[in-house]
Scaffold this motif. Structure first.
Motif, PDB file in Angstrom:
ATOM      1  N   THR A  52      24.463 -35.409  -9.291  1.00 32.22           N
ATOM      2  CA  THR A  52      23.283 -35.860 -10.037  1.00 32.22           C
ATOM      3  C   THR A  52      23.145 -37.378 -10.066  1.00 32.22           C
ATOM      4  OG1 THR A  52      23.630 -33.909 -11.369  1.00 32.22           O
ATOM      5  CG2 THR A  52      22.026 -35.485 -12.168  1.00 32.22           C
ATOM      6  N   TRP A  82      19.982 -39.736  -8.744  1.00 32.22           N
ATOM      7  CA  TRP A  82      19.299 -40.710  -9.602  1.00 32.22           C
ATOM      8  C   TRP A  82      19.370 -42.110  -9.012  1.00 32.22           C
ATOM      9  CZ3 TRP A  82      21.139 -38.901 -15.137  1.00 32.22           C
ATOM     10  CH2 TRP A  82      20.517 -37.679 -15.412  1.00 32.22           C
ATOM     11  N   ARG A 103      17.037 -42.344  -6.234  1.00 27.92           N
ATOM     12  CA  ARG A 103      15.693 -42.420  -6.802  1.00 27.92           C
ATOM     13  C   ARG A 103      15.365 -43.865  -7.202  1.00 27.92           C
ATOM     14  NH1 ARG A 103      11.660 -42.669  -8.031  1.00 27.92           N
ATOM     15  NH2 ARG A 103      10.300 -41.858  -9.648  1.00 27.92           N
ATOM     16  N   MET A 115      12.602 -46.792  -5.516  1.00 28.52           N
ATOM     17  CA  MET A 115      11.627 -47.690  -6.158  1.00 28.52           C
ATOM     18  C   MET A 115      11.686 -49.067  -5.522  1.00 28.52           C
ATOM     19  SD  MET A 115      12.436 -46.859 -10.117  1.00 28.52           S
ATOM     20  CE  MET A 115      12.539 -45.222 -10.765  1.00 28.52           C
ATOM     21  N   THR A 145       9.555 -52.707 -12.050  1.00 28.85           N
ATOM     22  CA  THR A 145      10.543 -51.803 -11.465  1.00 28.85           C
ATOM     23  C   THR A 145      11.939 -52.016 -12.032  1.00 28.85           C
ATOM     24  OG1 THR A 145       9.248 -51.885  -9.446  1.00 28.85           O
ATOM     25  CG2 THR A 145      11.453 -50.975  -9.276  1.00 28.85           C
ATOM     26  N   ARG A 167      13.221 -50.035 -14.930  1.00 31.81           N
ATOM     27  CA  ARG A 167      13.417 -48.625 -14.574  1.00 31.81           C
ATOM     28  C   ARG A 167      14.743 -48.424 -13.863  1.00 31.81           C
ATOM     29  NH1 ARG A 167      10.522 -46.240 -17.808  1.00 31.81           N
ATOM     30  NH2 ARG A 167      11.171 -44.391 -16.670  1.00 31.81           N
ATOM     31  N   ALA A 193      17.481 -48.634 -16.294  1.00 31.15           N
ATOM     32  CA  ALA A 193      17.547 -47.435 -17.138  1.00 31.15           C
ATOM     33  C   ALA A 193      18.269 -46.314 -16.404  1.00 31.15           C
ATOM     34  CB  ALA A 193      16.129 -47.008 -17.525  1.00 31.15           C
ATOM     35  N   VAL A 194      17.963 -46.163 -15.116  1.00 33.21           N
ATOM     36  CA  VAL A 194      18.648 -45.148 -14.309  1.00 33.21           C
ATOM     37  C   VAL A 194      20.144 -45.425 -14.287  1.00 33.21           C
ATOM     38  CG1 VAL A 194      18.914 -44.272 -11.974  1.00 33.21           C
ATOM     39  CG2 VAL A 194      16.650 -44.664 -12.877  1.00 33.21           C
ATOM     40  N   GLU A 217      21.730 -44.491 -17.587  1.00 33.50           N
ATOM     41  CA  GLU A 217      21.784 -43.049 -17.774  1.00 33.50           C
ATOM     42  C   GLU A 217      22.874 -42.427 -16.887  1.00 33.50           C
ATOM     43  OE1 GLU A 217      18.661 -39.417 -18.299  1.00 33.50           O
ATOM     44  OE2 GLU A 217      17.971 -41.424 -17.878  1.00 33.50           O
ATOM     45  N   LEU A 260      26.773 -40.248 -17.518  1.00 29.78           N
ATOM     46  CA  LEU A 260      27.337 -39.039 -16.909  1.00 29.78           C
ATOM     47  C   LEU A 260      28.724 -39.288 -16.333  1.00 29.78           C
ATOM     48  CD1 LEU A 260      24.455 -37.371 -14.904  1.00 29.78           C
ATOM     49  CD2 LEU A 260      25.393 -36.705 -17.087  1.00 29.78           C
ATOM     50  N   LEU A 282      31.099 -42.270 -16.856  1.00 27.51           N
ATOM     51  CA  LEU A 282      32.201 -43.048 -17.418  1.00 27.51           C
ATOM     52  C   LEU A 282      32.981 -42.330 -18.516  1.00 27.51           C
ATOM     53  CD1 LEU A 282      30.783 -46.641 -17.379  1.00 27.51           C
ATOM     54  CD2 LEU A 282      32.056 -45.396 -15.665  1.00 27.51           C
ATOM     55  N   GLU A 303      28.123 -53.849 -12.660  1.00 30.29           N
ATOM     56  CA  GLU A 303      27.809 -55.063 -13.400  1.00 30.29           C
ATOM     57  C   GLU A 303      26.991 -56.018 -12.533  1.00 30.29           C
ATOM     58  OE1 GLU A 303      28.228 -55.501 -16.555  1.00 30.29           O
ATOM     59  OE2 GLU A 303      27.294 -57.479 -16.379  1.00 30.29           O
ATOM     60  N   GLN A 324      23.612 -58.220 -13.177  1.00 27.54           N
ATOM     61  CA  GLN A 324      23.496 -59.669 -12.979  1.00 27.54           C
ATOM     62  C   GLN A 324      22.371 -59.979 -11.993  1.00 27.54           C
ATOM     63  OE1 GLN A 324      24.988 -61.672 -14.895  1.00 27.54           O
ATOM     64  NE2 GLN A 324      26.340 -60.173 -15.817  1.00 27.54           N
TER      65      GLN A 324
END
Lengths: 223, 404
Positions: B138, B142, B145, B149, B187, B190, B193-194, B197, B201, B203, B275, B279
């Motif tokens: 998954t 993501w 995805r 963008m 962009t 977004r 955010a991905v 998220e 899942l 860490l 990270e 940056q």
């Protein structure tokens, strides 16, 4: 060319202080070590997305993959029923522009075939026949062949063309054919392709002798 | 029926003592970019490893010697095909260093912006693929995805998703589009955010952590000895970043941190890349704020840059200048130069030799992952077979770049 290397982008002074940031190490607390809480959280996250996407798909609320490409949810494009529009700068199949009288704008100067890194353009220049007003001023492509299989779509030919004769603005991509021969695009096919606005004419404002709007100054009738 | 173990002697139950040879690759899902690892196994422990590269050798350096300087761009695109724009920028800077020209400020910002977008793509792909190979499909989807963008931005700007061929000596092929800043500004949140998220899942997932933590450890000293650069070197704790140590373009005007790790294991490499994406987003924000909205994109030197099309169509001087550059190429003064930039994997160097004609005499690349891949052998000896996958994945070896 300047020899001043003080302020060039590659000779900047070494910056003195910079900040570093230590990345996190994994936490091995009970939540992680016991495995189940973390996995449940993950499943909630993925199943949430699954149910939301399924609901949107069933109710026909699927996001528009082009306009809402930045939103969450399914953005699959069901090609070929749905097609993604190509951008303005998209480099697609080539076309040869034509003049008002329908002849190719190309003057067979071989700029594009020289600039082509893949060597996919083959041009044979032809001389206009005796008596043609263009004879002695320019030539025409007797043969103009582009191997679309060799082409790497870098756009250098368009950049190299000095008279806006070749363009890549058809908005079409190369499609699969049955045989290799069909990928060899000849002059007639290239001239038949239209730009995305449907135009086939060149935008080059230069008028050569023989064109109806040429001012009439040439070697024979100078000023 | 008799019990099966009745006739068996004790000795027959033992495993054969001969070491077992196993080929991983060249065509193996986890061996991205076709590399072959021959491992000698004792049980499931690796006792010997032989990493063989070269399956993606395409003669890039020789190909570059064929055309003129600008014709190298399509070849350069295909070096690190995950972040082609960084290669474009690196090569442009190298040739411009030899020419002794500086591109206008707007282009410098534009190059930084495109380069950082490419860096985000690179790290997203590496981390996503690494997670996928460990069974976390998954986050990979993501990440891809999110990468999509960014590739959409690249398509808007350059006309191609991956093979941009967008850099030019002395500028860029085209100026930024009118909506470039808006698109990037919309962009980047977004993408972040991905990122957040997906971290949710990964860490806290013990399966993922167990396979990364303390696997494939490399010490600071060894990493420096082997010539490591980039996120892999920083994960061992060395804060070396070309953008900070030898700032090029306008990187000295931005504030950003260098993420460093502590142990140099797979987990640190993963987190360093995560990270660095953040940056890069910081750099992009500052870059877009400072980037001028208008101004020239190419340098004003008729020997280097093609004249504007209107001049070519209507004036004889423009036509001649155009023909000189297309037919003979840019006359780069004789000499040699080494130019280095921070690529996706580390220090991407170009060593160029010119003989004064319009054709490169020699184009030599210093691919960052060539130095990094040479450490793989010592990293996996003593480990288990499943450890190869995350270790190799975290090195982000790119075949096109590594095999020159």
């Amino acid at each position: 060319m300047s020899t001043d290397t003080e302020n060039t982008p590659w000779m900047k002074p070494r910056s003195g202080d910079f900040t570093t940031k230590k990345v996190e190490r994994p936490t091995r607390d009970f939540e992680v070590q016991s495995y189940l809480p973390a996995v449940t959280k993950g499943l909630v996250q993925t199943m949430g997305a699954f149910f939301k996407n399924t609901k949107e798909m069933i109710l026909g609320q699927k996001k528009d993959p082009v306009i809402e490409s930045l939103s969450w949810g399914i953005t699959t494009i069901s090609y070929p029923e749905e097609k993604r529009p190509y951008t303005d700068r998209f480099r697609g199949l080539h076309r040869l522009t034509i003049r008002d009288d329908g002849s190719p704008r190309c003057v067979a100067c071989l700029c594009c075939s020289t600039a082509c890194p893949a060597q996919c353009i083959h041009i044979e220049a032809g001389e206009y026949s005796e008596g043609d007003p263009r004879r002695g001023y320019e030539r025409y492509p007797a043969k103009f062949v582009i191997d679309e299989l060799r082409c790497i779509f870098c756009g250098f030919c368009v950049e190299a063309c000095p008279c806006d004769a070749i363009r890549m603005d058809t908005g079409l991509h190369a499609v699969p054919y049955d045989s290799r021969e069909q990928f060899i695009y000849g002059k007639d096919l290239l001239m038949g392709m239209t730009g995305r606005d449907g135009s086939r004419l060149t935008e080059n404002p230069r008028h050569e002798p023989g064109d109806p709007d040429h001012p009439g100054i040439d070697r024979e009738r100078a000023h | 029926m008799e019990p099966l173990d009745q006739d068996l002697e004790e000795g027959e139950l033992e495993m054969p003592a001969d070491p077992m040879m196993l080929n991983m690759g060249p065509s193996h899902p986890a061996m991205h970019g076709t590399v072959r690892i021959v491992v000698e196994l004792s049980g499931e422990t690796i006792t010997k490893a032989d990493v063989q590269i070269g399956y993606l050798h395409r003669g890039f350096e020789k190909m570059c010697e064929r055309g003129n300087w600008n014709q190298c761009y399509p070849c350069v695109d295909r070096l690190n095909y995950v972040s082609p724009m960084l290669n474009n920028v690196g090569f442009s800077l190298a040739v411009e260093k030899m020419l002794g020209v500086t591109v206008p400020e707007r282009t410098q910002y534009y190059r930084v912006a495109l380069g950082e977008l490419a860096r985000i793509c690179d790290h997203l792909t590496c981390n996503g693929a690494m997670a996928m190979e460990l069974g976390a499909f998954t986050p990979f989807l993501w990440y891809v995805r999110a990468r999509e963008m960014i590739w959409d931005i690249f398509e808007e700007e350059t006309g191609a998703r991956v093979t941009h061929s967008f850099g030019r000596v002395g500028g860029m092929a085209k100026p930024p589009t009118a909506y470039f800043k808006d698109v990037v500004r919309a962009t980047i949140p977004r993408v972040l955010a991905v990122l957040t998220e997906s971290e949710g899942l990964l860490l806290k997932n013990r399966i993922f952590l167990d396979r990364l933590e303390n696997v494939g450890k490399v010490s600071k000293e060894v990493a420096l000895d082997l010539g490591w650069t980039g996120p892999t070197l920083r994960s061992t704790g060395v804060p070396y970043d070309v953008r900070r140590a030898h700032p090029y373009l306008v990187y000295d005007r931005f504030e950003f941190d260098i993420p460093v790790g502590t142990t140099g294991d797979n987990f640190d490499r993963f987190m360093c890349r995560q990270e660095e994406i953040r940056q890069s987003a910081r750099i992009l924000e500052q870059c877009l704020d400072q980037m001028p909205d208008d101004g020239p994109i190419n340098i004003d030197d008729p020997r280097v840059v093609l004249p504007p099309k209107e001049e070519v169509y209507s004036t004889i001087e423009g036509t001649i200048q155009h023909f000189k550059i297309v037919m003979e190429g840019i006359k780069v003064p004789a000499g040699e130069v080494y130019s280095y930039t921070e690529g996706g994997n580390g220090e991407l160097g170009f060593y160029l030799v010119s003989d004064g004609s319009g054709t490169p005499h020699r184009v030599r690349i210093r691919p960052p992952c060539f130095a990094i891949t040479q450490a793989l052998e010592r990293m996996i000896v003593g480990a288990m077979i499943p450890d190869i996958v995350p270790t190799f994945g975290s090195l982000n070896m790119i075949g096109g770049e590594c095999d020159h």
